[in-house]
Write a protein that holds these residues in place. Structure first.
Motif, PDB file in Angstrom:
ATOM      1  N   THR A  63      -5.931  -4.837 -13.272  1.00  0.00           N
ATOM      2  CA  THR A  63      -6.400  -5.888 -12.376  1.00  0.00           C
ATOM      3  C   THR A  63      -6.992  -5.326 -11.084  1.00  0.00           C
ATOM      4  O   THR A  63      -6.595  -4.253 -10.644  1.00  0.00           O
ATOM      5  N   LYS A  64      -7.918  -6.072 -10.524  1.00  0.00           N
ATOM      6  CA  LYS A  64      -8.487  -5.709  -9.232  1.00  0.00           C
ATOM      7  C   LYS A  64      -7.875  -6.557  -8.122  1.00  0.00           C
ATOM      8  O   LYS A  64      -8.175  -6.353  -6.940  1.00  0.00           O
ATOM      9  N   ASP A  65      -7.048  -7.500  -8.518  1.00  0.00           N
ATOM     10  CA  ASP A  65      -6.396  -8.366  -7.535  1.00  0.00           C
ATOM     11  C   ASP A  65      -5.378  -7.560  -6.730  1.00  0.00           C
ATOM     12  O   ASP A  65      -4.459  -6.949  -7.299  1.00  0.00           O
ATOM     13  N   LYS A  66      -5.528  -7.541  -5.425  1.00  0.00           N
ATOM     14  CA  LYS A  66      -4.680  -6.707  -4.568  1.00  0.00           C
ATOM     15  C   LYS A  66      -3.208  -7.101  -4.633  1.00  0.00           C
ATOM     16  O   LYS A  66      -2.320  -6.235  -4.630  1.00  0.00           O
ATOM     17  N   GLN A  67      -2.945  -8.380  -4.675  1.00  0.00           N
ATOM     18  CA  GLN A  67      -1.552  -8.819  -4.707  1.00  0.00           C
ATOM     19  C   GLN A  67      -0.902  -8.542  -6.057  1.00  0.00           C
ATOM     20  O   GLN A  67       0.284  -8.206  -6.122  1.00  0.00           O
ATOM     21  N   LYS A  95      -4.921   1.317   1.667  1.00  0.00           N
ATOM     22  CA  LYS A  95      -5.815   0.381   2.355  1.00  0.00           C
ATOM     23  C   LYS A  95      -5.514  -1.051   1.942  1.00  0.00           C
ATOM     24  O   LYS A  95      -5.844  -1.992   2.665  1.00  0.00           O
ATOM     25  N   ASN A  96      -4.884  -1.190   0.800  1.00  0.00           N
ATOM     26  CA  ASN A  96      -4.416  -2.495   0.329  1.00  0.00           C
ATOM     27  C   ASN A  96      -3.109  -2.789   1.066  1.00  0.00           C
ATOM     28  O   ASN A  96      -2.068  -2.208   0.770  1.00  0.00           O
ATOM     29  N   ARG A  97      -3.151  -3.673   2.046  1.00  0.00           N
ATOM     30  CA  ARG A  97      -1.986  -3.929   2.884  1.00  0.00           C
ATOM     31  C   ARG A  97      -0.796  -4.432   2.075  1.00  0.00           C
ATOM     32  O   ARG A  97       0.367  -4.130   2.400  1.00  0.00           O
ATOM     33  N   PHE A  98      -1.035  -5.178   1.007  1.00  0.00           N
ATOM     34  CA  PHE A  98       0.054  -5.663   0.167  1.00  0.00           C
ATOM     35  C   PHE A  98       0.742  -4.488  -0.538  1.00  0.00           C
ATOM     36  O   PHE A  98       1.966  -4.454  -0.665  1.00  0.00           O
ATOM     37  N   MET A  99      -0.066  -3.543  -0.966  1.00  0.00           N
ATOM     38  CA  MET A  99       0.458  -2.346  -1.625  1.00  0.00           C
ATOM     39  C   MET A  99       1.274  -1.510  -0.631  1.00  0.00           C
ATOM     40  O   MET A  99       2.349  -0.987  -0.977  1.00  0.00           O
TER      41      MET A  99
END
Length: 262
Positions: A63-67, A95-99
């Motif tokens: 998936t490309k969805d960050k969450q 850079k993905n803040r959720f990650m």
């Protein structure tokens, strides 16, 4: 009398009517309240841990969805092994803040607290995203790393952190988790209701408008429980309602026995 005037007329009524109403929750995540969760299940077989890491990578790649990618990382934290820690720490500065938030949680759930604390501290050093900082502060407190004291002190006193002061919540939780006696005075300065503390008259041009006082009170109401609970943890059970009360107690023999100074 209108609610707005009640905010300023502190001599007539100490607490405005809106201050007695329940504050509606925000739609977004309350970052300072982030939960780390229980320690991951200990894995003794390295091949099992590596398989878990491979499963995470496969799920994240789909998936490309960050969450959704962050949720895949979160599941990795259900396991405790050096291989899990090795993978999670790679994403602390994502850079993905959720990650990045989930990485801090996964790292804090590992049994190697020393390595976890070292990696979290390094990630916190140049971090500016408030949600990530909150996660890192609570994670640092969870693993018992005391070297985050100065950073937590800085964010505790940060003045512009949105309507509910999420950074102040997280910093207070950090101090409570490590039982930082040196933070007693810092925390105590946030015990007082800002509306009750206002001494300016209604007609004073320096007195902010009612809307400002409302925001200040709502922010205080949100972070106050975390300040109070942190001080309770630091003092092994003592509770305080005001800064004056905390200052007075700090001068007693009981406070000195605990090594608390004002």
């Amino acid at each position: 009398m209108k609610p707005g005037l009640l905010v300023l007329s502190l001599v007539t009524l100490a607490v405005p009517s809106w201050a007695q109403e329940a504050v509606a929750p925000r739609d977004s995540v309350l970052w300072g309240e982030i939960a780390i969760g229980d320690p991951g299940v200990r894995v003794t077989d390295g091949s099992v841990a590596r398989r878990k890491v491979s499963q995470f990578k496969a799920a994240a790649k789909k998936t490309k969805d960050k969450q959704e990618r962050a949720e895949a990382l979160r599941k990795l934290g259900d396991w405790d092994h050096p291989e899990i820690l090795k993978e999670a720490k790679k994403h602390l500065k994502s850079k993905n803040r959720f990650m990045a938030v989930e990485a801090a949680i996964v790292v804090a759930r590992q049994s190697d607290k020393k390595t976890a604390g070292y990696k979290l501290l390094g990630a916190l050093k140049n971090e500016r995203r408030h949600d990530v900082i909150c996660a890192q502060l609570v994670a640092l407190g969870t693993v018992g790393n005391e070297k985050g004291f100065k950073a937590a002190q800085k964010w505790l006193h940060y003045k512009t952190d949105g309507p509910r002061n999420e950074l102040r919540k997280a910093a207070a939780r950090y101090f409570g988790l490590i039982k930082a006696k040196a933070a007693f005075k810092d925390l105590a300065t946030y015990l007082d209701d800002p509306v009750k503390r206002n001494t300016l008259s209604v007609d004073d041009p320096l007195n902010p408008p009612p809307a400002v006082w409302r925001k200040r009170w709502e922010a205080w109401e949100a972070y106050y429980p975390y300040v109070r609970d942190a001080m309770k943890a630091i003092t092994d059970g003592e509770t305080f309602e005001t800064t004056t009360e905390a200052r007075g107690w700090a001068k007693t023999g009981d406070a000195k026995k605990l090594g608390i100074k004002w």
